[in-house]
Motif scaffolding. Structure first.
Motif: not given
Ligand code: CA
Ligand code: FEO
Ligand code: CA
Length: 693
Positions: A495-497, A583-586, A598-600
């Motif tokens: 779980p990211e942003d 998907p990372d930060n939103v 996105t990250d990676g």
């Molecule tokens: Ca990140």
């Protein structure tokens, strides 16, 4: 001054195995090679702005909330108790309740996936770099000199690896920007970096100073969407917060036994913050910054007393003195857990910082729990209580929500600041509504046509009352992962942003990836094994109320190459979408469109920023708005409330295997002959059009 770049040796720091789309360098420095370690969660749990227009005047400063689409009780979810549009339990099927926003009206031509060492933006747009690693922040800071960097200079300059970005307006053409500095890439920062065991003390001190965050003043360039760093004059708000800044604990666990150390026997005054990834902004105009992969900064966790070892393990705190350690313990003994076993408990918190008071003491808010905090998004419940959504970014970790005991009162600053000290911390459980046999791991939708179901927020602790058997309230707050294990929370794919749609009230969680999930471990909320590309969860709480304890959920986006049958773009024509991975930060724009960084990217091209309407005929129509340079990830996306500017933090450009100052893989943003420098950039339309329109 010692030369931090002394020493011609190169250590083989890049040989550690890594997974997914990340370079080994990223894995090492960002998260201490988390993927190479065992999964920390071994429990048997189911695998399952326009803001409140708060023009408050404090110390003569007008704060109208953040410049971006900070979702604070906006739209249907506001502090006003009487609401229209009560959504049905199945609202998740329709993308939140029936507002008009989030429905698209986006017309730009998407940028193509690429591997260019550039910030690539759509036709008609312009971009500039706002601030780079090493740029002066304090008025007496020296200019950046890559080959003669010092800790003294770094303490006054913009830190490394910018992540969360938030901007507070001060009038129309002046603003304050807060930026997190998540971590350091020593092999890119220093020529011939020899590894932590042999690094010079000056190099280690530079790294400590390059963590934390920065406050900088900005000014609008003419009448455009461009913003520039103010580089002259008093700049009275400019500030650096680092891994050495004195802070304080507040809330129910402040002063508790696990937070006490020899240097702080009362457990009230931690020093510094580490690995601050993303964050959030409060309705009263402060920053919440999230300590994420704090576990990697310590040594000798295997030497803490036996009774604490289960906690050490559950948080993957570094044992021994591995070669990849930055060895902060060599300049500050507190990082050696053999000598100071509780020091690691003093990290992994949400930290509140007042960007308008450069002398204020940052506060670690213990009521929000301790884990690998990705971010902290605030909103208001219908009755005015403050809710904070938080992700724990680890494989098979959980999603949390905090709801304050008391209500937010616009303009009553002293009252509001105490809201984060008293309330209930919850963890999420997701239940699918399709038969398990239909969740076969292929990514194929079940017969009811959606990965969806219902969920509940399970209470963990309220103030001094614990809801978890066998754990005190303080233990729940300090060892939150262990508490969440015990109540059967759902293990998610990192779980990211998390953001709340300012128009519809829907809550969106980025689950970045999880290549460790096995076919036996798939569930409807995490339906793909070896999930390389991640997905997005949409949560619609009962009555669209952030104070409620139950919700409906669905997956509007299952990421990857649209030609891959195991992807889903909310039913939108897949021949017309941009490929998206990890998907990372939103964030949301004021119209309710979801922006995803996105990250990676595991599809082999550079990371980027995308936008997806969440309502109407364009729901699921993912379009790529920009790409970042080689080796970088896209962080901190922020669409200004006037929708004329998009800010992005370009984190770790040039972070690719084998790269270093003598053979950089990126020269962004300096260009020919330069070194890569993590930087915040701004993008605007040349003719002043609304972003994306
Ligand atoms: Ca990140
Ligand atoms: Fe720092 Fe979870 O990204
Ligand atoms: Ca279903």
């Amino acid at each position: 001054m010692a030369n931090p770049n002394a020493g011609p040796r190169l250590l083989p720091l890049l040989s550690t195995p890594h997974k997914g789309g990340r370079s080994a360098l990223t894995c090492q420095f960002r998260c201490g090679n988390a993927c190479a370690h065992d999964v920390a969660n071994t429990t048997g749990n189911a695998y399952f702005g326009d803001v409140v227009k708060e023009a408050l005047s404090r110390r003569g400063v007008l704060r109208a909330g953040a410049l971006g689409a900070v979702v604070v009780g906006a739209g249907v979810a506001g502090a006003v108790p009487a609401m229209a549009d009560e959504p049905e339990a199945s609202a998740a099927r329709h993308g939140g309740n029936s507002g008009n926003g989030g429905g698209g009206d986006l017309r730009f031509t998407p940028v193509s996936p690429n591997k260019d060492d550039a910030l690539t933006i759509p036709d008609g747009y312009q971009s500039s770099v706002v601030v780079r690693w090493g740029d002066p922040v304090l008025p007496d800071a020296p200019e950046f000199d890559f080959d003669n960097q010092s800790a003294d200079a770094q303490n006054k300059q913009f830190g490394y690896n910018c992540d969360y970005v938030t901007v507070f307006p001060m009038g129309r053409d002046r603003a304050l920007m807060w930026v997190n500095h998540e971590y350091t890439d020593e092999t890119l920062m220093f020529r011939g970096y020899p590894g932590g065991a042999e690094a010079t003390e000056e190099q280690i001190k530079i790294a400590l100073a390059a963590h934390g965050g920065s406050v900088v003043e900005l000014e609008r360039a003419g009448n455009t969407g461009e913003w520039k760093l103010v580089t002259s004059g008093r700049r009275r708000y400019n500030r650096r917060v680092t891994a050495q800044t004195r802070m304080r604990f507040s809330g129910p666990a402040a002063g508790s036994a696990p937070l006490r150390t020899a240097a702080d026997p009362k457990g009230g005054t931690p020093v510094g913050m580490l690995n601050n990834c993303s964050g959030g902004t409060t309705p009263w105009g402060t920053v919440l910054t999230a300590e994420e992969n704090f576990n990697q900064y310590f040594v000798n966790a295997d030497k803490v007393p036996a009774e604490q070892q289960p906690y050490i393990k559950r948080y993957s705190i570094t044992t021994g003195t591995p070669a990849e350690s930055r060895r902060f313990d060599r300049v500050e003994e507190r990082f050696d857990l053999a000598k100071h076993p509780n020091e690691a408990n003093r990290f992994g918190w949400i930290v509140e910082i007042d960007p308008f008071d450069p002398d204020s003491t940052p506060v670690k808010r213990t009521a929000l729990g301790r884990f690998a905090h990705e971010a902290a998004t605030t909103t208001l419940a219908r009755d005015g209580r403050l809710a904070v959504y938080m992700g724990d970014d680890g494989r098979f970790e959980y999603i949390y929500k905090f709801v304050s005991k008391d209500r937010y009162i616009p303009g009553f600053d002293r009252h509001n600041r105490a809201l984060l000290d008293e309330g209930t911390l919850y963890v999420a459980k997701f239940t699918g509504d399709s038969p398990a046999s239909e969740i076969d791991g292929s990514g194929k939708l079940p017969e009811d046509g959606l990965f969806d179901g219902s969920g509940e927020w399970i209470p963990l602790v309220s103030g001094t009352k614990s809801y978890v058997e066998g754990m005190s309230a303080e233990e729940v707050l300090v060892h939150t992962r262990v508490a969440a294990d015990k109540v059967g929370a759902t293990k998610m794919d990192r779980p990211e942003d998390i953001e709340r749609n300012p128009v519809t009230g829907g809550v969106y969680v980025a689950l970045t990836n999880n290549t460790n999930r096995t076919p036996a471990q798939v569930d409807e909320a995490n339906p793909r094994p070896s999930n390389k590309h991640g997905h997005i969860v949409e949560i619609v709480e009962k009555r669209n109320d952030a104070g409620e304890k139950t919700f409906a959920w669905s997956l509007p986006l299952v990421c990857g190459d649209p030609n891959d049958a195991a992807t889903y773009f909310a039913g939108f024509d897949k021949s017309k979408v941009s490929p998206i991975s990890c998907p990372d930060n939103v964030t949301f724009d004021k119209d309710g469109n979801l922006w995803i960084s996105t990250d990676g990217n595991a599809l082999g091209t550079n990371d980027g920023l995308f936008v997806m309407p969440v309502k109407g005929k364009d729901r699921g129509h993912v379009r790529q708005f920009l790409t970042v340079p080689v080796g970088a990830e896209t962080c901190g996306p922020l669409v200004s409330t006037d929708q004329r500017s998009v800010f992005v933090a370009v984190q770790h450009p040039g972070e690719t295997d084998g790269a270093g100052p003598d053979n950089p893989s990126s020269r962004w943003p300096e260009g020919e002959g330069g070194q890569p420098r993590p930087s915040v950039a701004v993008v605007w339309h040349a003719k002043g059009k609304k972003i994306g329109a």
